[in-house]
Each structure stands twice: as C-alpha cells, then as structure tokens.
Design an enzyme around this catalytic site. Structure first.
Site, mmCIF file in Angstrom:
data_model
loop_
_atom_site.group_PDB
_atom_site.id
_atom_site.type_symbol
_atom_site.label_atom_id
_atom_site.label_comp_id
_atom_site.label_asym_id
_atom_site.label_seq_id
_atom_site.Cartn_x
_atom_site.Cartn_y
_atom_site.Cartn_z
ATOM 1 N N SER A 120 0.830 -1.204 0.000
ATOM 2 C CA SER A 120 0.000 0.000 0.000
ATOM 3 C C SER A 120 0.859 1.246 0.000
ATOM 4 C CB SER A 120 -0.871 0.048 1.256
ATOM 5 O OG SER A 120 -1.737 -1.026 1.287
ATOM 6 N N HIS A 141 -3.052 -3.816 -6.251
ATOM 7 C CA HIS A 141 -3.466 -3.308 -4.942
ATOM 8 C C HIS A 141 -4.942 -3.605 -4.718
ATOM 9 C CE1 HIS A 141 -4.141 0.062 -1.909
ATOM 10 N NE2 HIS A 141 -3.360 -0.810 -1.326
ATOM 11 N N GLU A 153 -6.508 -1.944 -8.026
ATOM 12 C CA GLU A 153 -5.623 -0.981 -8.692
ATOM 13 C C GLU A 153 -4.487 -1.768 -9.333
ATOM 14 O OE1 GLU A 153 -6.061 3.197 -6.257
ATOM 15 O OE2 GLU A 153 -4.830 1.669 -5.325
ATOM 16 N N ASN A 191 -6.065 5.616 -2.063
ATOM 17 C CA ASN A 191 -5.541 6.034 -0.760
ATOM 18 C C ASN A 191 -5.037 7.470 -0.780
ATOM 19 O OD1 ASN A 191 -6.190 3.754 0.560
ATOM 20 N ND2 ASN A 191 -4.141 2.841 0.526
HETATM 21 N N1 LIG Z 1 -5.180 -4.561 5.322
HETATM 22 C C1 LIG Z 1 -5.560 -3.803 4.315
HETATM 23 O O1 LIG Z 1 -6.650 -3.190 4.305
HETATM 24 C C2 LIG Z 1 -4.687 -3.713 3.096
HETATM 25 C C3 LIG Z 1 -5.199 -3.201 1.896
HETATM 26 C C4 LIG Z 1 -4.406 -3.191 0.756
HETATM 27 C C5 LIG Z 1 -3.107 -3.663 0.845
HETATM 28 N N2 LIG Z 1 -2.609 -4.115 2.020
HETATM 29 C C6 LIG Z 1 -1.234 -4.624 2.030
HETATM 30 O O2 LIG Z 1 -1.294 -6.054 1.989
HETATM 31 C C7 LIG Z 1 -0.151 -6.600 2.673
HETATM 32 C C8 LIG Z 1 -0.612 -7.583 3.722
HETATM 33 O O3 LIG Z 1 -1.457 -6.935 4.633
HETATM 34 P P1 LIG Z 1 -2.353 -7.739 5.678
HETATM 35 O O4 LIG Z 1 -3.276 -6.758 6.271
HETATM 36 O O5 LIG Z 1 -2.916 -8.933 5.034
HETATM 37 O O6 LIG Z 1 -1.256 -8.184 6.752
HETATM 38 P P2 LIG Z 1 -1.327 -9.379 7.812
HETATM 39 O O7 LIG Z 1 -0.391 -9.013 8.884
HETATM 40 O O8 LIG Z 1 -2.743 -9.705 8.142
HETATM 41 O O9 LIG Z 1 -0.755 -10.628 7.015
HETATM 42 C C9 LIG Z 1 0.561 -10.762 6.589
HETATM 43 C C10 LIG Z 1 0.901 -12.251 6.519
HETATM 44 O O10 LIG Z 1 2.135 -12.386 5.839
HETATM 45 C C11 LIG Z 1 2.865 -13.425 6.485
HETATM 46 N N3 LIG Z 1 4.279 -13.261 6.161
HETATM 47 C C12 LIG Z 1 5.140 -12.344 6.623
HETATM 48 N N4 LIG Z 1 6.347 -12.511 6.040
HETATM 49 C C13 LIG Z 1 6.229 -13.534 5.200
HETATM 50 C C14 LIG Z 1 7.129 -14.174 4.305
HETATM 51 N N5 LIG Z 1 8.378 -13.787 4.174
HETATM 52 N N6 LIG Z 1 6.667 -15.202 3.580
HETATM 53 C C15 LIG Z 1 5.402 -15.615 3.678
HETATM 54 N N7 LIG Z 1 4.511 -15.046 4.511
HETATM 55 C C16 LIG Z 1 4.924 -14.022 5.261
HETATM 56 C C17 LIG Z 1 2.556 -13.257 7.939
HETATM 57 O O11 LIG Z 1 2.824 -14.435 8.677
HETATM 58 C C18 LIG Z 1 1.078 -12.885 7.883
HETATM 59 O O12 LIG Z 1 0.246 -14.044 7.957
HETATM 60 C C19 LIG Z 1 0.614 -5.419 3.190
HETATM 61 O O13 LIG Z 1 1.604 -5.086 2.260
HETATM 62 C C20 LIG Z 1 -0.430 -4.308 3.257
HETATM 63 O O14 LIG Z 1 0.111 -3.035 3.163
HETATM 64 C C21 LIG Z 1 -3.371 -4.169 3.137
#
Ligand SMILES: NC(=O)c1ccc[n+]([C@@H]2O[C@H](COP(=O)([O-])OP(=O)(O)OC[C@H]3O[C@@H](n4cnc5c(N)ncnc54)[C@H](O)[C@@H]3O)[C@@H](O)[C@H]2O)c1
Length: 679
Positions: A120, A141, A153, A191
């Site tokens: 993000s 995204h 996106e 965003n």
């Molecule tokens: N939460 C939102 O609303 C949102 C929206 C758009 C984008 N994002 C982006 O999506 C991504 C994930 O966000 P999230 O909210 O799902 O986070 P989250 O913390 O819920 O999940 C992340 C997962 O990735 C795993 N992980 C970490 N390092 C790893 C690796 N090296 N290999 C494999 N797995 C690994 C973790 O164990 C965890 O289960 C981020 O980059 C975030 O910015 C989030």
C-alpha cells in the site's frame, strides 16, 4: 495467448487469504503460502469462515465451499509457486522483508511468472528493481475485504511491459475484479484521497471545528456513506491510518502528514469515542473541509497523470462505496463551489497547490465530462470498450453518443480491419439506464425516450450493416438493451460467462432495440416469444447451440478466437438453421395457441407438466400489456425487412411507456415485486 493455470499468493493474513479465496472462487487454482503451518491454517480457517458466511447469506451454495477450498493448496514451501503464472505478494508491509521475498521468488519462479506486490505504501518499482524481471513485475493493490470488494488498482512501474499489464488485466477480469490502471505514485489513486479524508477529520477535531459525532455526520452526508472517518479508523485500525499518512507525508509533503491528534490516539492505543451530539450548525463547515481536501486531492492526482477522472471516480465508488465519485461530486455541487472549497484548503496548507485541471474547468465554466467508451486498435482490430463497470455498462444518452463517436472513428481507421465491442468488468451491457426512463416518464417527456430509442436503432443498424466486420464479445452477462446490442453485431463470440436475457416484460415494457426481431429472425418467432415472455436467460452454451454465438471459448482464448473467426469470415447470422431438440418444449410454448393460453393465464399444452407450470408462473409475474404488445410486434415483424420491422417496434413505444405498468415496473426494479394492473 497467456493461460492462467495457477496463481500463487504469499502471506495468508487478512489480505492474502481473501485474495486467494476470491481467485479460487472464480475457478483458478491457487497456492497460498505463509511462513509457518499455523499461519497457513489460520488463513484457511478465515477463508472457510467467510465462505460459510456466504452460504448463510445464500451467495454461494454449500457444495461450493469444498470446491473452492479444494482449489487452494496451502503450504509453507515457496517452491510450490515456481510454475505459477502469477505470484501475488501480500506479506507484512516491511520493505526489507518484501525485498528479500522478491529476490527469492525471482530465483525460484520460471521465466513466465509475473510477480506482483499488494503493497500500500511502497513504490512498486523499488521491488521490481530487486528482481531480474522488472518487465514482469507489477503492483496489484486490493481493497479490504479482497474477496468482496471488487476494486483492483493495477500499477505498472516504469519498466513493466505492456504484455504484463495485459495479463494482469486479464487476471483481474478472470477473478471478477474491476481494474483501474494507476501510476506508481504514493497512495496510488484511492488512498491518495482516502487517507487525507481520515486525517482531515482528525485535524478538524484538533482545531475544534466540530466534535467527532458532527464530523462523522458531515462526512456521511457529504459522500453518502455508511461509516464516517472515525468509525472507519476504529474498524480498520488506527495504526494503519497513521502509517499511511506518514508515508504520504514523507513523499508528498506536510499537507499529507498525520495530524498530531491522530498520532496521540495511536500512542493511547484506544479507539475513537464516537458518542456525542450532532451540532447541525457546524455541518456545513465540516462538509466544506472534506470537499476541499478530497476533491482537491482527487483533482491533483489526475493533474499528475496518476489516474483518469473516470478511474478516480470508479475507485471511490467501487473501492470506498461512495455513491458518487469525486468528479461527479464536483459536478453536482458545482465547479465554482468546488473551486472555492479547494482554494480554502490551498490557502490553509501552503504545500497544497490549486490543481490546474480544476482551475481550467472553472475557466471553462462547465462541468467535467466523462469518457465511458474507449477505443483502442490492436493487431488490426478496433476494440470498443463500454467502460462503465460500476453501472454494468448500462446504456444511456451519453454512452450511446460516445459509442457512436468511437464506432465512426473505428470505421474510418485504416489500421482497423474489424470492430469488436466489449464491456469492462463483469458484464457486457446490463441494459438501458432505467433511471433515465423513470425520469422521462415522470417529466412527461416520453417523446425523448422515443428519440433516444430511434437513435439507438440507427446506430445498431449501422453496426449490423457496417462494411467492416462487427463482433460482440459476450464475456459477461447481457440483458435487455445489452443483448439487443450484441444481437445487432454481425457476430457474437461468447465465453462461458456470457449470457443473454430479455427481462423487459417483467418491468412493464418490451425489448425496444430490435431484440425481438433479431432473435426471431435467427431462431424463429416461437423461441423468441418464449424468451421475451419468460425473461429466461440464454447461457453461452444455449447461444452456441442455437447458432446465435459464432464461437464459444475460454476467456484466455478470446483474442485467438476472434482472429480465427475473422480470418474464416463471419457466418451469415440470419442463415437457416436447425434448432436442437433441447429447445423443442420452448418452441412449443411459443406456438400461437400456447401464447394465447399464457396470455389468458392458462397452462401451455403439449409440453411436460413441470415446464408448463414453471412457464405459467414466470409469465404470471410479467406485465400483461407488455406481453400482449410483444406478441403483436413479433407477429407484425415477421417477413418484413429489418428497417420496416424496426419502425413497428418504434410505433408502439409511446404507448408502452405511457402505461401505468411501465412506470410501476421501472420504478419497482431492484426494490420490490411490481404490481401490474394490465394498463
Ligand atoms: N489490510 C488492508 O486493508 C490492506 C489493503 C491493501 C493492501 N494491504 C497490504 O497487503 C499486505 C498484507 O497486509 P495484511 O493486512 O494482510 O497483513 P497481515 O499481517 O494480516 O498478514 C501478513 C501475513 O504475511 C505473512 N508473512 C510475513 N512474512 C512472510 C514471508 N516472508 N513469507 C510468507 N509469509 C509471510 C505473515 O505471517 C502474515 O500471515 C501489506 O503489504 C499491506 O500493506 C493491506
């Protein structure tokens, strides 16, 4: 053409598990990976729970849960994605961890694999630079909840190849996403104005412009949304808001940096307290501030070429569920008023400059106009895309006008030997804009509806008789005017998602854009009457069996299929044909004696009892007058040249639109079952 056989999703957290779920739900095998078995299991459990919820809400059938889960291979072994067509990274928002992962993936994955990040807040290009395949690297995204929110996106960085963009858009389509292509800039499109929306709410609180309850109410009214900024922050987490504003602030300047009170709230580790009285006298000031910030930033991002005005609006409507996009809001409240609100913001925050696009529009003294139809020429074919996915590409005066302009350009373009019409998003075209009809009926301007329809007929006749081959690509549902549009093209190519239906008699009118005559001319008046009377859908397989679709192919095979069809030459769509026996009972139902029975509420004869009962029940929900007129029109059109048959349809239009049933049916649509009176 690219085959999409397997997609990898790395990170089984909130986003990754939802992304994997959606991909599997749409029939594509997925590998879901996390670092530990427990995390993978947690992701799978989340998916199972969301699917169970969907079963409870009757969105999917119970049997589909196992089917979807069966398409997900969950593991901790990165090697499992080595042969994937696409790998989507959705791990922690940490630059180092993401970079390390991409280096590994680059080593492991085959040359064909496209790598994508769901980051993000970082530049897509930065991660692409960690790999030896920057041309096959892109940003995808998603929006929370990724199995439910349709927006995606698609973010090429400077080095992303056009093929990678194309494949990414195809994948978006294959898993039911509405894609907007956005530049690799901080906050991308949505965003960029959503985070300042949250931040400005806190600043208003800080400056005592109003209390939380009033700011919430002001935001809800300004954007017609269910949750205000404070409630949204409580739901999605204050840390995310602070993090997002911090990154935007670092990249774009102090205007975007997090408000002090927002950082303080983070330190307190407490949610916002939403209770309190709404102070009506402060609402206008609050609304004005929100407009100044959100509309100003939306204009700024378009100025910078980050996204088009249409995609910016789409992002707000689909991604954030605003009822209008920022530019539509600008048109609604007026360009002058918008300018004043944005000017106040640019005076308050010196690093926020008045966007040129808004200053220009003020000089022009007219509202923004939107492009809903796009024309691109590729490999000798002009692709005309109805691009209004938020409204299922419904036809209205603007869309038809723009369609005509693009069609004229495509005909004149020496680089285009053929013209293909397609719809963006899940639908081809869902029909005509019903609101337009209701407004015209209520304003006593039915002659405008007749003119609009006459114009539509002229365009469809031109498409049908064009010197260049014209093809409708039905890769999603079409209804009413959309199906009539497809039938007017010289040929139809369908994918399994393609369908056709004529639901008009259920809303008090009849198919008025040549659907009856073109369907009858292809498959005979009996079958045409069956489909018009029942509103039953013709699936892609039905269309192929009946010879209505010249080709049926997988979504990934569309370009090759269209090229092959054009090379072979289009078949005459009005040729004599055998109707397969599977359609016999429907033809029987369309016989004159059975139509007469149905019109007087009796069961049709010579068909199986259950079919007769089902048909009578379905016809019973339709408007009797619309049924009667449809029947008369189809009979009168038989054997007439197409232009004369079109006139027959046009002649009855004022009559049907003046009926009480038309107003009832059109107004009830999507809200309740209409009550028809037969007049
Ligand atoms: N939460 C939102 O609303 C949102 C929206 C758009 C984008 N994002 C982006 O999506 C991504 C994930 O966000 P999230 O909210 O799902 O986070 P989250 O913390 O819920 O999940 C992340 C997962 O990735 C795993 N992980 C970490 N390092 C790893 C690796 N090296 N290999 C494999 N797995 C690994 C973790 O164990 C965890 O289960 C981020 O980059 C975030 O910015 C989030």
């Amino acid at each position: 053409m690219t085959q999409i056989r397997k997609i990898g999703v790395i990170g089984a957290g909130n986003m990754g598990s939802g992304i994997a779920q959606k991909i599997a739900q749409e029939g594509i095998p997925v590998v879901l990976i996390d670092t530990q078995p427990a995390f993978v299991e947690r992701g799978l459990a989340n998916i199972a729970k969301t699917l169970q919820d969907a079963v409870q809400r009757k969105i999917i059938k119970p049997a589909q849960v196992d089917e979807v889960l069966g398409r997900i291979q969950a593991t901790t072994d990165l090697e499992a994605v080595k042969d994937a067509d696409l790998v989507i990274e959705a791990i922690f928002e940490d630059k180092t961890i993401k970079s390390e992962l991409f280096k590994k993936l680059d080593r492991i994955c085959s040359d064909k694999t496209i790598l994508a990040t769901n980051t993000s807040s970082f530049y897509v290009g930065e991660f692409a630079g960690q790999t030896a395949r920057p041309d096959r690297f892109i940003g995808l995204h998603y929006f929370y909840h990724p199995a439910k929110n349709r927006l995606l996106e698609v973010i090429p960085h400077d080095g992303t190849s056009p093929e990678t963009v194309e494949t990414s858009l195809l994948v978006a389509k294959l898993h039911g996403k509405t894609a907007i292509v956005v530049k690799d800039q901080p906050g991308f499109a949505v965003n960029r104005f959503f985070v300042p929306f949250l931040n400005e709410a806190v600043r208003m609180l800080e400056e005592k412009v109003a209390g939380i309850a009033t700011i919430e109410a002001g935001a809800k009214r300004a954007f017609n949304i269910g949750m205000g900024p404070f409630e949204l922050m409580n739901v999605t987490g204050i840390p995310i808001a602070v993090h997002a504003a911090t990154t935007l602030g670092n990249e774009l300047g102090a205007f975007y940096a997090p408000a002090k009170a927002l950082q303080a709230q983070l330190q307190m580790k407490k949610n916002w307290d939403l209770t309190g009285e709404i102070d009506e006298s402060r609402i206008p000031a609050v609304t004005d501030r929100f407009y100044g910030v959100c509309l100003g930033v939306a204009a700024a991002l378009v100025d910078e070429g980050v996204a088009s005005i249409e995609d910016t609006d789409r992002g707000a409507k689909i991604g954030l569920r605003w009822s209008l996009g920022p530019f539509e809001i600008m048109n609604k409240i007026g360009i002058d008023k918008t300018y004043q609100s944005v000017k106040a913001i640019s005076e308050k925050y010196p690093d926020f400059k008045m966007p040129q696009i808004l200053a220009n529009q003020k000089t022009l003294a007219k509202p923004f106009s939107f492009n809903f139809v796009d024309l691109t020429v590729k490999d000798g074919i002009a692709f005309i895309t109805l691009n209004r996915p938020e409204a299922m590409n419904a036809l209205n005066e603007t869309v038809v006008g723009q369609l005509e302009v693009c069609f004229t350009q495509a005909q004149a373009d020496p680089k285009a030997a053929a013209i293909v019409f397609q719809g963006a998003g899940k639908a081809f075209v869902a029909g005509a804009d019903i609101r337009y009809f209701v407004e015209k009926i209520k304003a006593n301007q039915i002659s405008d509806i007749v003119d609009f329809t006459r114009n539509g007929h002229r365009l469809l006749l031109n498409i049908e008789t064009a010197a260049k081959p014209t093809v409708a690509l039905l890769d999603g549902l079409s209804m009413g005017g959309g199906s009539e549009f497809a039938l007017a093209c010289q040929s139809i190519v369908a994918t399994p998602d393609g369908s056709m239906a004529f639901p008009e008699t259920g809303i008090g009118i009849y198919p008025g854009l040549g659907g009856m005559l073109r369907l009858a001319r292809q498959v005979g008046p009996e079958l045409a009457k069956y489909y018009v009377f029942t509103g039953a859908a013709l699936t892609a397989a039905d269309m192929q069996a009946l010879g209505i679709a010249a080709r049926l192919c997988a979504a990934t095979e569309v370009p090759a299929t269209i090229h092959a069809l054009l090379q072979e030459g289009l078949p005459d769509k009005y040729r004599q044909r055998e109707i397969p026996p599977a359609f016999d009972s429907y033809r029987q139902i369309g016989r004159p004696d059975n139509i007469a029975r149905l019109l007087s509420g009796k069961l049709p004869e010579s068909v199986a009892e259950d079919v007769a009962a089902k048909t009578l029940k379905s016809v019973g929900f339709k408007a009797p007058l619309a049924l009667k007129i449809s029947n008369e029109i189809i009979d009168a059109q038989t054997g007439r040249p197409i232009p004369a048959a079109v006139e027959i349809e046009l002649e009855r239009l004022a009559e049907i639109f003046s009926s009480a049933d038309a107003l009832e049916g059109l107004s009830a649509l999507g809200r309740r079952r209409p009550e028809f009176k037969g007049k």
